[in-house]
Design a protein around this motif. Structure first.
Motif, short mmCIF file in Angstrom:
data_model
loop_
_atom_site.label_atom_id
_atom_site.label_comp_id
_atom_site.label_asym_id
_atom_site.label_seq_id
_atom_site.Cartn_x
_atom_site.Cartn_y
_atom_site.Cartn_z
N ASN A 23 4.18 -8.50 5.67
CA ASN A 23 5.35 -8.55 6.54
C ASN A 23 5.36 -7.45 7.59
O ASN A 23 6.30 -7.35 8.37
CB ASN A 23 6.63 -8.49 5.70
CG ASN A 23 6.73 -9.68 4.78
OD1 ASN A 23 6.49 -10.81 5.17
ND2 ASN A 23 7.06 -9.42 3.52
N GLU A 24 4.34 -6.59 7.59
CA GLU A 24 4.20 -5.49 8.54
C GLU A 24 5.44 -4.59 8.57
O GLU A 24 5.95 -4.23 9.63
CB GLU A 24 3.87 -6.02 9.93
CG GLU A 24 2.54 -6.75 9.99
CD GLU A 24 2.17 -7.24 11.36
OE1 GLU A 24 2.94 -7.01 12.31
OE2 GLU A 24 1.11 -7.86 11.49
N LEU A 25 5.93 -4.25 7.40
CA LEU A 25 7.05 -3.33 7.26
C LEU A 25 6.53 -2.03 6.67
O LEU A 25 5.58 -2.02 5.89
CB LEU A 25 8.11 -3.92 6.33
CG LEU A 25 8.71 -5.25 6.75
CD1 LEU A 25 9.60 -5.80 5.64
CD2 LEU A 25 9.50 -5.08 8.03
N GLU A 81 0.86 -1.18 0.00
CA GLU A 81 0.00 0.00 0.00
C GLU A 81 0.90 1.23 0.00
O GLU A 81 1.77 1.36 0.85
CB GLU A 81 -0.91 0.01 1.22
CG GLU A 81 -1.87 1.19 1.23
CD GLU A 81 -2.83 1.13 2.39
OE1 GLU A 81 -3.90 0.50 2.23
OE2 GLU A 81 -2.49 1.69 3.45
N ILE A 82 0.69 2.11 -0.96
CA ILE A 82 1.50 3.31 -1.12
C ILE A 82 0.59 4.51 -0.95
O ILE A 82 -0.44 4.62 -1.63
CB ILE A 82 2.19 3.35 -2.51
CG1 ILE A 82 3.17 2.18 -2.64
CG2 ILE A 82 2.94 4.64 -2.70
CD1 ILE A 82 2.56 0.94 -3.13
N ASN A 83 0.96 5.43 -0.04
CA ASN A 83 0.12 6.57 0.28
C ASN A 83 0.92 7.87 0.15
O ASN A 83 1.94 8.04 0.81
CB ASN A 83 -0.42 6.41 1.71
CG ASN A 83 -1.43 7.45 2.08
OD1 ASN A 83 -1.73 8.35 1.32
ND2 ASN A 83 -1.96 7.34 3.29
N THR A 114 1.93 13.82 1.97
CA THR A 114 2.05 15.26 1.71
C THR A 114 2.49 15.41 0.27
O THR A 114 2.68 14.42 -0.44
CB THR A 114 3.06 15.95 2.65
OG1 THR A 114 4.37 15.45 2.37
CG2 THR A 114 2.72 15.71 4.12
N ASP A 115 2.68 16.63 -0.18
CA ASP A 115 3.04 16.82 -1.59
C ASP A 115 4.43 16.29 -1.94
O ASP A 115 4.75 16.12 -3.11
CB ASP A 115 2.89 18.29 -2.00
CG ASP A 115 3.82 19.22 -1.26
OD1 ASP A 115 4.28 18.84 -0.16
OD2 ASP A 115 4.08 20.32 -1.76
N ASN A 116 5.27 15.98 -0.92
CA ASN A 116 6.61 15.45 -1.22
C ASN A 116 7.00 14.26 -0.33
O ASN A 116 8.17 13.96 -0.17
CB ASN A 116 7.66 16.56 -1.11
CG ASN A 116 7.80 17.08 0.30
OD1 ASN A 116 6.89 16.95 1.12
ND2 ASN A 116 8.94 17.66 0.60
N LYS A 117 6.02 13.57 0.24
CA LYS A 117 6.31 12.43 1.11
C LYS A 117 5.37 11.27 0.80
O LYS A 117 4.16 11.45 0.69
CB LYS A 117 6.17 12.82 2.58
CG LYS A 117 6.61 11.74 3.54
CD LYS A 117 6.46 12.18 4.98
CE LYS A 117 7.54 13.21 5.28
NZ LYS A 117 7.61 13.55 6.72
N ILE A 118 5.96 10.07 0.68
CA ILE A 118 5.19 8.85 0.41
C ILE A 118 5.45 7.85 1.52
O ILE A 118 6.59 7.63 1.94
CB ILE A 118 5.60 8.23 -0.94
CG1 ILE A 118 5.21 9.16 -2.09
CG2 ILE A 118 4.97 6.86 -1.13
CD1 ILE A 118 5.66 8.67 -3.44
N LYS A 119 4.38 7.22 2.01
CA LYS A 119 4.49 6.15 3.00
C LYS A 119 4.22 4.83 2.28
O LYS A 119 3.21 4.68 1.59
CB LYS A 119 3.47 6.35 4.11
CG LYS A 119 3.57 5.30 5.19
CD LYS A 119 2.54 5.55 6.28
CE LYS A 119 2.62 4.42 7.29
NZ LYS A 119 1.44 4.37 8.12
N THR A 133 10.59 -4.07 -5.22
CA THR A 133 10.14 -4.78 -4.02
C THR A 133 11.02 -5.99 -3.73
O THR A 133 10.91 -6.57 -2.66
CB THR A 133 8.68 -5.25 -4.18
OG1 THR A 133 8.60 -6.14 -5.30
CG2 THR A 133 7.75 -4.09 -4.37
N ALA A 134 11.87 -6.37 -4.65
CA ALA A 134 12.76 -7.53 -4.44
C ALA A 134 13.81 -7.19 -3.40
O ALA A 134 14.32 -6.08 -3.34
CB ALA A 134 13.43 -7.91 -5.75
#
Length: 90
Positions: free
Chosen positions: A53-55, A37-39, A42-47, A88-89
């Motif tokens: 794996n809860e990382l 999941e990619i969120n 903010t306008d310059n930050k991605i989580k 993701t590897a």
């Protein structure tokens, strides 16, 4: 009153009859792919979260994020001046 999008469609600017000016940025965009999941927080930050794996990891960029895409095990992020490709590897 007038509204206008920036050329890259990430900022909305508006002006009212009383002289008020409004700026809005694209945020809270969420992508999902397999267990990722990619969120855009903010306008310059991605989580980035790996839900199985809860990382998680936060990616900070110098410039505003214009576009992001996740497929085939790769996250592609474009900013005003760079294109980043994450795998993701492990």
């Amino acid at each position: 009153m007038n509204l206008s999008w920036s050329a890259d469609s990430t900022i909305l600017a508006g002006a009212g009859a009383t002289g008020n000016v409004l700026f809005a940025f694209t945020v809270d965009k969420v992508l999902t792919w397999e267990n990722w999941e990619i969120n855009l927080t903010t306008d310059n930050k991605i989580k980035v979260d790996d839900l199985i794996n809860e990382l998680n990891e936060e990616l900070d960029f110098k410039d505003r994020v214009i576009s992001m895409s996740m497929a085939y095990g790769h996250l592609v992020v474009t900013t005003l001046s760079h294109c980043y490709i994450y795998s993701t590897a492990v």
